[in-house]
Design an enzyme around this catalytic site. Structure first.
Site, PDB file in Angstrom:
ATOM      1  N   TYR A 368      51.611  44.261  50.295  1.00 18.19           N
ATOM      2  CA  TYR A 368      52.254  44.141  48.981  1.00 18.19           C
ATOM      3  C   TYR A 368      51.642  42.948  48.249  1.00 18.19           C
ATOM      4  CZ  TYR A 368      56.217  43.818  45.638  1.00 18.19           C
ATOM      5  OH  TYR A 368      56.999  43.761  44.514  1.00 18.19           O
ATOM      6  N   CYS A 369      51.228  43.181  47.000  1.00 14.50           N
ATOM      7  CA  CYS A 369      50.678  42.122  46.147  1.00 14.50           C
ATOM      8  C   CYS A 369      49.460  41.509  46.852  1.00 14.50           C
ATOM      9  CB  CYS A 369      51.764  41.105  45.830  1.00 14.50           C
ATOM     10  SG  CYS A 369      51.306  39.854  44.590  1.00 14.50           S
ATOM     11  N   LEU A 370      49.393  40.189  46.989  1.00 12.28           N
ATOM     12  CA  LEU A 370      48.248  39.576  47.655  1.00 12.28           C
ATOM     13  C   LEU A 370      48.205  39.928  49.136  1.00 12.28           C
ATOM     14  CD1 LEU A 370      48.196  36.101  45.906  1.00 12.28           C
ATOM     15  CD2 LEU A 370      46.464  37.884  45.757  1.00 12.28           C
TER      16      LEU A 370
END
Length: 638
Positions: A368-370
């Protein structure tokens, strides 16, 4: 004899003794105050002037002096950065100088702006005259953007509030014209000037002031000023907490109680992660377990909020064996941890634990995300090395190409990164308030000014919510890691362009030869969906891409039954022609419902089709005993 020179302040002394290392080099942890001294060898009685000069100009003396000079610069920059909220004034000045100088040399653009301002003024005057004489225009001069709710009430259509709101919106529109489309201005400078100009104008919005906001006036009359008294009390409380350093937000939703309460055990812990294995709720489970890797800049329980909104709980109920990484909130002792440490001690250590505990030859991985960017580097490195333990890769609001990384890229030029690095060098990490402040600036209308109006003028404290509590429960970033990912990803785009390294060797996204499911959100201001879409043509296998309604967090936390949830989905197979992002979105109808359900079906298709008895929780015999109950200890550290 040796003469010892000491700085009067411990922190300055520490800075003076530090060796200035490249941004990728490890930085040693803090040592005792005695080590803060700079020792310069001094001869007891030099026989000649030449001998004395040779000693003073010797290699050790020169290196110590140069290190002290560099340390002085970095200490000064760190102090400056803290005073300026982590924003580089030089970066802004350079952008402004580029814009204003090119505008000054563009008489055609100047004439265009004068012409547009006169037209806007004429339109405004015509509408005001119509209203003043009792008429009513059906269409205002300009309407705010759909997501701008500051002037949504019918009161803003009445004179004189319509004059103020329309004047503001026209000015905002004119400023956008003035800062864009000037030949010769660097794109990054153009975006920076436009962004900060918009921040300044947002501060001057008539919705922010008592005597120009009809809703504030009506509320004040209704309550006879009690709302202002409450607002003043709230303001005083916040200022006192800020001054005394006690402004740490209270977490109304405690992990393990109201949120992050899906049952499970921590089955592995090292200096960087806790690995949580969730307890099964079905008699049989899918044979391929799932690893969730959140971003290290946030607590993992964004995916395990209240039970009705928990993706983790929902997955367990669907018969998946779920593991989740909980990152440690780093301190100064972690300043030397780098991107590859997070890959090896974080993701790879988790994969080793999961395959050992479950005995499964392959696992699903979700980032998720980075955390998704980190998972993509890991998957590429595993593909390069012939490690075939990944069955699939899911990327949630995660980018691998950062050339169009949204407004966050405004804060990732060389000058800005140097300032952030110096701030982190001084303390060993980036304070969580710095990242929170950056995200607030990106949505200042909602997170700064509208919040101030609501709390300090309407006298209404923001209602507690699981997502709001999570957003305040921020984390710090270690010096080396933060510097590396900002430089290698945001600034230099090394991952997409083949310069990124993992384990001392280059990684290439084309080496990801497993099925990929990528999710992007329509209103994402952190990972714009057009940027996430690039994943469809950068990997070596097919990609299923889902564009979902909502923002960076609200679009992901969208359980089945959410009335506003919609998604568009496509599957691109290797060898097929690639569609353009906007063309595909325009021609693909939205489907009512949550993206969770088609994604779970995709996981079943890409994993082992068998269903098995749930594996044991941890395995003490294999070196992975259950350490403690979920959510563990790392998530509680603030």
């Amino acid at each position: 004899m040796t003469q010892t020179l000491r700085k009067p302040r411990a922190k300055a002394a520490k800075a003076a003794s530090a060796t200035v290392a490249p941004s990728d080099a490890p930085v040693s942890p803090a040592v005792s105050e005695a080590a803060f001294a700079v020792s310069v060898p001094m001869p007891a009685a030099p026989a000649t002037t030449a001998q004395a000069m040779a000693v003073l100009n010797g290699p050790s003396s020169k290196e110590a002096a140069e290190a002290a000079f560099h340390s002085l610069d970095r200490t000064f920059h760190a102090m400056m950065g803290r005073a300026e909220g982590g924003i580089s004034p030089i970066s802004l000045w350079l952008a402004y100088a580029d814009w204003i100088s090119h505008l000054a040399l563009s008489p055609g653009k100047q004439a265009e702006l004068i012409w547009k301002s006169s037209r806007k003024a004429q339109r405004l005057v015509a509408e005001m005259v119509c209203q003043a004489t009792g008429g009513k225009e059906d269409v205002p001069c300009v309407t705010p953007l759909k997501q701008d709710r500051r002037f949504a009430g019918p009161e803003w259509a009445e004179f004189p509030f319509s004059l103020w709101s329309q004047s503001f919106l026209l000015t905002q529109q004119w400023w956008s014209n003035a800062t864009t489309g000037i030949h010769g201005v660097e794109k990054s400078h153009e975006k920076l000037v436009e962004f900060y100009g918009r921040q300044f104008l947002d501060m001057l919005s008539p919705s922010n002031y008592l005597f120009t906001n009809p809703q504030l006036i009506a509320r004040t009359r209704e309550e006879q000023g009690q709302n202002l008294l409450r607002g003043a009390q709230f303001f005083a409380e916040d200022m006192i907490a800020k001054i005394t350093g006690k402004d740490e937000p209270s977490i109304a939703f405690t992990p393990g109680e109201e949120v992050a309460c899906t049952p499970g055990k921590v089955v592995f812990r090292n200096r960087l992660i806790e690995l949580i294995q969730y307890s099964p709720t079905t008699e049989k489970v899918h044979a391929t377990p799932l690893l969730i890797v959140p971003a290290w800049i946030m607590k993992y329980y964004i995916l395990d909020l209240a039970p009705q909104d928990s993706l983790i709980k929902w997955l367990v109920g669907q018969g998946f064996t779920v593991f989740c990484v909980s990152w440690k909130n780093p301190g100064e002792e972690d300043r030397d941890l780098g991107f590859d440490d997070y890959r090896e001690m974080g993701v790879m250590a988790a994969i080793d634990a999961i395959t050992t505990i479950t005995g499964a030859p392959k696992i699903h991985a979700l980032g998720y995300c980075l955390g998704g960017t980190l998972m993509s580097v890991t998957a590429a490195a595993m593909g390069r090395d012939g490690d075939d333990r990944l069955a699939s890769l899911t990327m949630l609001a995660a980018q691998v190409d950062f050339t169009e990384a949204g407004e966050l890229s405004l804060f990732t030029n060389e000058d800005q990164l140097a300032l952030i690095e110096d701030m982190m060098w001084d303390e060993g990490f980036l304070q969580k308030e710095a990242m929170a402040g950056t995200f607030s600036m990106l949505k200042s209308k909602d997170l700064v000014w509208s919040k101030a109006v609501r709390e300090y003028m309407l006298g209404e404290r923001e209602a507690d919510s699981e997502l709001g509590a999570w957003s305040h429960d921020a984390t710090r970033m270690p010096y080396r890691m933060h510097s590396q990912y900002l430089r290698h990803l945001f600034l230099d785009n090394d991952l997409a362009e083949g310069r990124m390294e993992a384990g001392g060797r280059h990684v290439f996204l084309q080496d990801i030869r497993i099925p990929v499911f990528a999710v992007a959100t329509e209103n994402d201001h952190i990972a714009p969906w057009n940027s996430v879409f690039k994943l469809t043509y950068l990997t070596g296998d097919g990609v299923t891409f889902a564009l979902v309604s909502g923002g960076h967090n609200t679009g992901i936390v969208a359980p089945p039954g959410s009335p506003r949830s919609k998604y568009r989905i496509m599957t691109h197979r290797a060898g097929e022609p690639h569609p353009g992002a906007d063309d595909w979105a325009a021609g693909r109808p939205k489907i009512q419902g949550s993206w969770w359900e088609p994604w779970a079906a995709w996981l079943r298709e890409t994993g082992d089709p068998d269903e098995v008895v749930p594996p044991s929780t941890g395995s003490e015999a294999l070196g992975y005993p259950a350490v403690c109950d979920a959510p563990g200890a790392y998530v509680m550290a603030r």
